[in-house]
Every structure is written in structure tokens, then in C-alpha cells.
Design an enzyme around this catalytic site. Structure first.
Site, short mmCIF file in Angstrom:
data_model
loop_
_atom_site.label_atom_id
_atom_site.label_comp_id
_atom_site.label_asym_id
_atom_site.label_seq_id
_atom_site.Cartn_x
_atom_site.Cartn_y
_atom_site.Cartn_z
N ASN A 1 32.98 30.37 31.04
CA ASN A 1 32.24 29.74 32.10
C ASN A 1 30.82 30.14 31.92
OD1 ASN A 1 33.76 28.21 34.30
ND2 ASN A 1 35.48 29.67 33.76
N ILE B 1 34.64 41.65 45.14
CA ILE B 1 33.15 41.97 45.55
C ILE B 1 33.28 42.94 46.69
CG2 ILE B 1 31.12 40.99 46.39
CD1 ILE B 1 31.59 40.58 43.63
N HIS C 1 37.07 29.25 40.92
CA HIS C 1 38.69 29.63 41.17
C HIS C 1 39.45 28.52 40.32
CE1 HIS C 1 42.20 31.52 42.60
NE2 HIS C 1 42.68 30.50 42.75
N GLY D 1 34.44 34.87 29.15
CA GLY D 1 33.14 34.32 29.44
C GLY D 1 32.97 32.81 28.92
N ASN E 1 31.78 31.47 43.57
CA ASN E 1 32.88 31.77 42.73
C ASN E 1 33.59 30.61 42.22
OD1 ASN E 1 34.94 33.54 41.60
ND2 ASN E 1 36.29 32.80 43.20
N GLU F 1 36.63 23.39 35.34
CA GLU F 1 35.52 24.41 35.47
C GLU F 1 34.52 24.38 34.89
OE1 GLU F 1 37.38 28.38 35.27
OE2 GLU F 1 39.23 27.36 35.27
C1 GAR Z 1 38.51 31.10 34.55
O1 GAR Z 1 39.65 30.48 34.52
C2 GAR Z 1 38.24 31.44 36.09
O2 GAR Z 1 38.39 30.30 36.86
C3 GAR Z 1 39.11 32.63 36.46
O3 GAR Z 1 39.15 33.37 35.45
C4 GAR Z 1 38.93 32.71 34.28
C5 GAR Z 1 37.90 33.35 33.29
O4 GAR Z 1 37.66 32.73 32.23
N1 GAR Z 1 38.63 33.13 37.77
C6 GAR Z 1 39.62 33.52 38.82
O5 GAR Z 1 40.80 33.74 38.52
C7 GAR Z 1 39.04 34.15 40.00
N2 GAR Z 1 40.06 34.27 40.83
P1 GAR Z 1 36.36 32.86 31.40
O6 GAR Z 1 36.09 34.34 31.38
O7 GAR Z 1 36.70 32.33 29.96
O8 GAR Z 1 35.36 32.29 32.21
#
Ligand code: GAR
Length: 220
Positions: A26, A106, A122, A24, A120, A193
Site C-alpha cells: 500500500n 494506535i 482495512h 508495504g 486507515n 486497496e
Molecule cells: C493490507 O491488506 C491492509 O489492508 C491490511 O494489512 C495489509 C498490509 O499489506 N491492514 C489491516 O488488516 C489493518 N487492520 P501491505 O503491507 O502490503 O500494504
């Protein structure tokens, strides 16, 4: 989301639901940006996770944001999960769904109902290193295996394809020679991100983005 679409829905404050699977960070970046005024006119209605152990659920609860667990394991099959998840989202009825590290596909019916109201993040420069099997740390492993020198992150609208919706924003990040997947993941988060996702939410909330013929344009 087009200006027309937002005006039709008649909202002032953009109500968002954030979907998460793990750490979490992000989600934290979004909450920090709200605290610091880098995101305005946004309210987080709820945080939904598929994973009981997600630290993201704690982050939400500590801010008195409703934290909801929707685990596929609690349903007889994928279709039952899809229906329950979609019904929950429809009951919340957010203006925008933010996938902030949500590692579950989803449901197609949710994409249909919330068309152009799901975004989203990525962790690569789409269309590289995306699609089925590319999520989380795996993306950075593949980047290092291939030996590319530049990677990054992308924020995009979600459509029925996998990582195929209209691109809102991207930011490049250098790959260093001594990178491990973990080091690279951290740099992509810090340099791309955690900046891009709050910016995209703020842009949508303040109507700086329009979607025309499948492409995202800025300005009025
Ligand atoms: C992040 O790097 C996000 O971009 C990726 O998962 C991670 C979650 O980190 N998402 C994907 O790969 C979606 N295809 P977080 O829980 O610390 O935000």
C-alpha cells in the site's frame, strides 16, 4: 478533515507520515500514485514501522524518505511504547497519519491529539470482518470460512474504537470459488486497496472531503 480544519492549519502541501508493518504494497501504491500525478499536493515526511524486518522500510529508504523503526519490543511495556510513539509523532507533526497496513493499535493519546487526522485501510467491507483479531491475512481466512460472495476494502478515519471511525470510501471485490486467503488478499489489494487509499489521500490533500456529524461528505 474539514476544509475549515485544513485552512486553520494553513498548509498547502499535505505532509503525511505513513505507518506500516509488513510488505508495504500500500505504501508502494501511494508512492506510485505520487509519481504518476494521481496524488497531488502531498509530501511523505517519514515512514514508521513497528517491525524491523518490514520490507516497507526498505521501500521508504530507497526513495530517501526517512524510515523510522518504533518496535514495542524496545520498550519496557505497552504504555512506554505508546508514549514514545506518540512523542515521535508529535515531533514530526504531520497533517495526516496514514495507516497503510499498520497492524498495531494506535495509542489512545495519539488518536486524541491527531483527531480526524489519521486514516486507515482495512481489507474488508466494514462493518463486516473487522475489529479485534481481524487484520492482514486473517480477515480473508474468515471471509472464506463464512462463505460470503462479496468482500472488499474500506478507508476510514481512525477514532478511539477498533475499525469504527467514519468511512471515507469502500470498494467491493468478488470472492471466487477456488480462492485461498492469499489469492483473495491479492485480489482485494489489486482491485480495491491500491486504488482506494491513494484516492483518499488525494481527496484529503485537495480538500474534497468534509467530515460532518461523524459522516464523510464529498464536495464543497
Ligand atoms: C493490507 O491488506 C491492509 O489492508 C491490511 O494489512 C495489509 C498490509 O499489506 N491492514 C489491516 O488488516 C489493518 N487492520 P501491505 O503491507 O502490503 O500494504
Amino acid at each position: 478533515m474539514t476544509n475549515e480544519a485544513s485552512e486553520r492549519r494553513g498548509f498547502e502541501m499535505l505532509k503525511i507520515v505513513v505507518c506500516v508493518s509488513g510488505g508495504g504494497t500500500n505504501l508502494q501504491a501511494i508512492m506510485n500514485a505520487m509519481d504518476e500525478g494521481r496524488i497531488t499536493n502531498v509530501e511523505i515526511m517519514a515512514v514508521i514501522s513497528n517491525n524491523r524486518g518490514a520490507k516497507a522500510l526498505e521501500r521508504a529508504a530507497s526513495r530517501k524518505i526517512e524510515a523510522i523503526l518504533m518496535s514495542p519490543r524496545e520498550y519496557s511495556d505497552r504504555e512506554a511504547y505508546h508514549e514514545a510513539f506518540t512523542a515521535k509523532m508529535c515531533a514530526l507533526d504531520p497533517d495526516l497519519i496514514v495507516l497503510a497496513g499498520f497492524l498495531v493499535r494506535i495509542p489512545p493519546q495519539m488518536v486524541e491529539i491527531f483527531g480526524n487526522r489519521i486514516i486507515n485501510i482495512h481489507p474488508s467491507l466494514i462493518p463486516s470482518f473487522c475489529g479485534v483479531g481481524y487484520y492482514g491475512l486473517k480477515v480473508h481466512e474468515k471471509v472464506l470460512e463464512r462463505g460470503v460472495k462479496v468482500t472488499g476494502a474500506t478507508v476510514h478515519f481512525v477514532n478511539e474504537g477498533m475499525d469504527e471511525g467514519p468511512i471515507i470510501s469502500q470498494k467491493a471485490v468478488n470472492v471466487e470459488e477456488n480462492d485461498t486467503p492469499e489469492l483473495l488478499q491479492r485480489r482485494v489489494m489489486e482491485e480495491a486497496e491500491w486504488i482506494l487509499l491513494p484516492q483518499a489521500i488525494d481527496d484529503i490533500a485537495n480538500k474534497r472531503i468534509r467530515l460532518i456529524d461523524g459522516k464523510v461528505l464529498r464536495g464543497n
